[in-house]
Motif scaffolding. Structure first.
Motif, PDB file in Angstrom:
ATOM      1  N   ARG A 166      -4.306   6.546  -2.450  1.00 26.22           N
ATOM      2  CA  ARG A 166      -3.522   5.364  -2.137  1.00 26.22           C
ATOM      3  C   ARG A 166      -3.552   4.412  -3.334  1.00 26.22           C
ATOM      4  O   ARG A 166      -4.594   4.185  -3.933  1.00 26.22           O
ATOM      5  CB  ARG A 166      -4.098   4.657  -0.907  1.00 26.22           C
ATOM      6  CG  ARG A 166      -3.404   3.356  -0.536  1.00 26.22           C
ATOM      7  CD  ARG A 166      -3.927   2.798   0.769  1.00 26.22           C
ATOM      8  NE  ARG A 166      -5.238   2.190   0.628  1.00 26.22           N
ATOM      9  CZ  ARG A 166      -5.872   1.499   1.580  1.00 26.22           C
ATOM     10  NH1 ARG A 166      -5.304   1.368   2.769  1.00 26.22           N
ATOM     11  NH2 ARG A 166      -7.060   0.988   1.386  1.00 26.22           N
ATOM     12  N   SER A 206      -5.958  -0.517   6.375  1.00 25.73           N
ATOM     13  CA  SER A 206      -4.514  -0.294   6.237  1.00 25.73           C
ATOM     14  C   SER A 206      -3.746  -1.286   7.122  1.00 25.73           C
ATOM     15  O   SER A 206      -4.245  -1.729   8.163  1.00 25.73           O
ATOM     16  CB  SER A 206      -4.141   1.134   6.622  1.00 25.73           C
ATOM     17  OG  SER A 206      -4.749   2.059   5.750  1.00 25.73           O
ATOM     18  N   GLU A 231       0.860  -1.179   0.000  1.00 30.97           N
ATOM     19  CA  GLU A 231       0.000   0.000   0.000  1.00 30.97           C
ATOM     20  C   GLU A 231       0.900   1.233   0.000  1.00 30.97           C
ATOM     21  O   GLU A 231       1.810   1.333   0.821  1.00 30.97           O
ATOM     22  CB  GLU A 231      -0.893   0.018   1.242  1.00 30.97           C
ATOM     23  CG  GLU A 231      -1.762  -1.219   1.383  1.00 30.97           C
ATOM     24  CD  GLU A 231      -2.370  -1.333   2.771  1.00 30.97           C
ATOM     25  OE1 GLU A 231      -2.098  -0.437   3.601  1.00 30.97           O
ATOM     26  OE2 GLU A 231      -3.088  -2.309   3.032  1.00 30.97           O
ATOM     27  N   GLU A 240       0.677   5.341   0.230  1.00 24.84           N
ATOM     28  CA  GLU A 240      -0.221   6.448   0.543  1.00 24.84           C
ATOM     29  C   GLU A 240       0.474   7.786   0.303  1.00 24.84           C
ATOM     30  O   GLU A 240       1.660   7.958   0.612  1.00 24.84           O
ATOM     31  CB  GLU A 240      -0.660   6.381   2.004  1.00 24.84           C
ATOM     32  CG  GLU A 240      -1.433   5.135   2.367  1.00 24.84           C
ATOM     33  CD  GLU A 240      -1.831   5.112   3.830  1.00 24.84           C
ATOM     34  OE1 GLU A 240      -1.664   6.168   4.502  1.00 24.84           O
ATOM     35  OE2 GLU A 240      -2.282   4.063   4.313  1.00 24.84           O
TER      36      GLU A 240
END
Length: 875
Positions: free
Chosen positions: A169, A620, A78, A80
């Protein structure tokens, strides 16, 4: 309205193009005129730095390359962006390009494999992540080859993206680096642009706040406010530059300031009224004309300030609430020669009316109206409540008094003397400010380590109590012990953050959401306490945290950062799992065509592997979960449901082929912060049951497993189970072992051959792929088989070997010649039995149960009967 480079309106709906990069909208206008919107362009990659502007859950899987491309690669990650404030936007448009590299057969090239999709999310105003779009990875033409793809995304963001903590994201799903992915799996994102159509940002109007009259012999303090609305209930805090009138402003008539308030001084030496005004402003005002609030009264367009030659100079230093200070009131008049202030009184006592006023912004929205104390007793908090106090003026015309105030805010002390037509007045402004903030959380834990009980899920709401407090002592270090609250404290933009206390070191300090709040005046009448705001917040990660509140300067006084005691323990909301490798079953023999026998246990050639990720409520990764003592998941908490039957093959009774699995607990390791790798035990045994109904044609195993549950000691569970189907690449065969009957001379040893067969085409055929079945005389027994009385005629000699192409290849079990067995008969028949493994037994005698294979060996019979033309053994 925003225009493109071609003069056409930018698209307001998503645009996806395949194989070609479509031109993006180019904003031509990026400044605002009075009353118009401000168009702001942001390039989120230009000059950006990983770890600062972009944060990756697995730093090794994301980078910004020299081409200003965000490269995401080799497994789940991930990425961001930083936060952006779009709370005042009319619209926000997002555009970016996505590039997929070359790929051949999923083996050569650097493109993502199927399932390694790219998902694009945005953070909504409720703190959750929502999906904008998913780019699907595939192998292009016929699933075999892709020369690379290009996509352009362009769309207006939903309205729930318009808030002060917006983020974007990019999430690469599934996958992971493999030896077959020679160049890795890559997505490239470039030209990430945001065009925000902001509402007008200039102040509504300006407002002067001052006392009148003023002295011609001393500059008069004046406060200038940039008002964000018509009532000036909130301030415009961005930078402004104003031109002031009349002349005489100390420091000049051009003033620049931010934060909404400027403290000024105006000097005028002639006893007369003057009019205060703002003649111009940058940015320009978008509302009405300049207003003035005089002597604590309501604001109006009347902006006259009268200057007199005599009066009081009131000086009150700023001080922390409740910490008494020394104030001075000077009786002065203008010296005709020097134009300076000289004493008007000397060594006399005069009765002077005293009162205080609340000044903007603390004159509105009040929850309490506490009095200022002078020399130990209260004075009125308006002119109507003024009280007379005898003041002793010394030889310099100065009266000294002790002043205290238990609350905070902008305040004015006013004084008036009226005797026989002589009227003298004056006022002085001061700020009483908080000594500090007391910060407490609803999840405090004094142990401050992993032994703290599970309190709140990461991403779930809890509360912070923030109280502005008064002074208690000069050595005070704990503002939560004995300090009284200050009800009138108000301030915008107090930032919230967290620092991991445990684990230490931590993978992450976590993120508090919202990242800031506005503190408002507060008073709780039942408890007679004030100044406390309760803020509902979330913490993104796992662990025990200290929560920090950083406040801007209060009325010009630096405040700093204030911390709570440790709070937690925060734990994940859920687990997610992805199947990294579905596993491969191992044949028991693979020297030739690979196979295993029905009833024979098989194991893993490659054990199945999963990636288990601990996540917060917003989805997350909780990076601290895998730190020492905070990983509450053990391998015993991972449960895989094994198959009980084959998915495709049925037995002779028409039912699915039954399967039994003897599985052990697998291996759980940490693979990245917040991410764990679970590998099933390679020694697991998978066995197709051998029953009377199992005599079927060869087939390839087709099994379905389910990663059913993942549960740690805090009760955190798997959000969704994962189904997987191990590969095999070999046949399951219904087999048997066969011993050959033999006969021969009693003068030589006799060999009894062995072979394996399997059921195929409705009959048993030699298993010429069997190079793996071992045999040994130690597993055989021999019995006499002669006329009564039975007489032992032979023994087994030691022999062993491995089948080759399904047979003992000229070797086998060896029976000793009767001539060499002292005292035994020379002729007769022996019965040989062989203890075969269960998967090679067979119902040789058709009695409904399987038994070990056997054979007969006849000694002393070199040939058959001469009258027998043909003989065949029927079994």
């Amino acid at each position: 309205m925003k225009k493109s480079s071609t003069g056409e309106n930018c698209a307001k709906s998503p645009i996806y193009s395949f194989g070609v990069l479509m031109p993006l909208c180019v904003v031509l206008l990026s400044v605002s005129l009075p009353g118009q919107a401000l168009l702001q362009n942001l390039n989120l990659l230009q000059g950006a730095t990983m770890g600062v502007d972009w944060i990756a859950s697995v730093p090794s899987r994301a980078e910004i390359n020299g081409l200003n491309e965000l490269r995401i690669h080799n497994g789940y990650v991930e990425v961001e962006s930083q936060q952006y404030d779009f709370a005042n936007a009319n619209s926000v448009d997002l555009s970016f390009d996505v590039t997929v590299p070359f790929n051949l057969l999923g083996l050569i090239g650097s493109a993502p494999n199927p399932g390694e999709n790219l998902r694009v999310d945005y953070r909504a105003d409720d703190g959750s992540w929502k999906t904008l779009n998913t780019f699907v990875a595939n192998n292009g033409f016929l699933g075999l080859i892709s020369l690379g793809n290009w996509f352009t995304y362009s769309a207006s963001l939903p309205t729930d993206a318009y808030h002060d903590s917006f983020q974007i994201r990019y999430v690469m799903l599934g996958g992971g680096y493999s030896l077959f992915d020679l160049l890795g799996d890559n997505w490239y994102v470039s030209n990430i642009n945001i065009a925000a159509d902001l509402v007008p940002t200039g102040p509504d109007h300006y407002q002067f706040v001052y006392a009148s009259p003023a002295l011609t012999c001393s500059p008069q303090p004046v406060t200038l406010q940039a008002c964000a609305d018509a009532s000036c209930s909130s301030l415009y805090t961005d930078p402004v530059t104003v031109q002031l009138s009349p002349s005489g402003w100390v420091g000049g008539s051009t003033v620049s300031f931010n934060g909404g308030t400027a403290s000024l001084s105006l000097s005028h030496t002639t006893p007369e009224p003057v009019t205060l005004s703002v003649t111009s402003s940058l940015p320009a005002t978008i509302g009405g004309a300049t207003q003035c609030a005089i002597n604590g009264g309501a604001a109006s367009a009347a902006c006259s300030l009268f200057f007199a030659d005599s009066g009081f100079v009131v000086e009150v230093p700023d001080f922390p609430a409740r910490r008494a200070t020394s104030a001075q009131i000077k009786a002065v008049k203008k010296d005709d020669a020097t134009q300076k202030c000289v004493p008007a009184f000397a060594n006399v006592t005069r009765s002077v009316m005293l009162w205080s006023d609340y000044l903007p912004p603390d004159d509105s929205g009040r929850v309490v109206n506490w009095n200022v104390d002078v020399d130990g007793s209260a004075i009125g908090n308006s002119v109507s409540g003024a009280v007379a106090r005898p003041l002793n003026f010394d030889g310099d015309g100065v009266a000294t008094l002790a002043l205290n105030y238990a609350d905070v805010g902008n305040t004015r002390l006013s004084a008036v003397y009226n005797d026989s037509g002589l009227v003298m007045s004056g006022s002085g402004d001061f700020v009483a400010y908080p000594a500090g903030l007391c910060v407490t959380s609803s999840v405090a834990c004094t142990d401050a380590d992993e032994t703290c009980p599970a309190a709140v899920k990461a991403g779930a709401p809890f509360t912070l109590d923030v109280t502005a407090v008064a002074w208690e002592s000069d050595t005070d270090t704990d503002f939560c012990a004995g300090n009284s609250g200050t009800p009138s404290y108000r301030e915008n933009g107090l930032t919230l953050s967290s620092v991991a206390v445990s684990p230490a070191p931590a993978n992450s300090d976590g993120t508090v959401f919202p990242v800031s709040y506005d503190h408002t005046p507060a008073w709780d009448a039942p408890s007679s306490t004030g100044g406390r705001n309760t803020v509902s917040v979330t913490e993104s990660d796992v662990g025990v945290f200290r929560f920090d509140v950083t406040t801007p300067a209060y009325r010009g006084y630096a405040m700093g950062t204030y911390s709570s005691s440790p709070g937690g323990r925060f734990y994940p909301d859920h687990f997610t799992a992805t199947v990294v490798d579905q596993g491969t079953l191992a044949p028991t023999c693979a020297i030739s065509d690979a196979y295993a026998y029905i009833g024979e246990p098989v194991h893993w050639f490659v054990a199945p592997e999963f990636e288990i990720t601990a996540r917060n409520l917003a989805g997350s990764t909780t990076l601290n979960y895998t730190a020492d003592a905070y990983r509450k998941l053990t391998n015993a908490g991972v449960s895989v449901t094994s198959p009980s039957e084959d998915d495709a093959k049925v037995n002779t009774a028409g039912a699915a082929m039954p399967v039994s699995v003897d599985a052990s607990v697998g291996i759980l390791n940490v693979s990245a912060p917040g991410v764990m790798q679970y590998i099933m035990d390679p020694s697991d045994e998978i066995t197709y049951a051998r029953t009377a109904d199992s005599e079927v044609e060869p087939f390839s195993p087709a099994l379905t497993y389910v990663l059913a549950t993942v549960t740690d000691s805090d009760g955190v569970t798997l959000s969704a189970s994962q189904t997987f189907n191990p590969a095999s690449g070999f046949e399951m065969r219904y087999g048997r072992m066969w011993l050959e009957n033999n006969h021969g001379s009693s003068t030589i040893d006799m060999v009894v051959p062995l072979r394996t067969e399997y059921f195929s085409g409705g009959r048993y055929i030699l298993n010429d792929d069997d190079y793996c079945t071992a045999w040994s005389s130690a597993d055989a027994t021999v019995d006499p088989f002669t006329v009564s009385p039975a007489t032992w005629i032979t023994n087994l000699l030691a022999s062993s070997g491995m089948l080759s192409a399904g047979t003992s290849s000229g070797s086998g079990l060896i029976l000793q010649s009767p001539l060499t067995v002292l005292g035994y008969k020379f002729t007769g028949t022996a019965k040989i039995n062989y203890d075969a493994p269960a998967w090679l037994q067979f119902d040789y005698d058709s009695n409904g149960s399987e038994e070990d294979p056997g054979a007969e060996a006849a000694f002393g019979v070199a040939r058959g009967h001469e009258r027998i033309i043909f003989t065949r053994e029927i079994r």
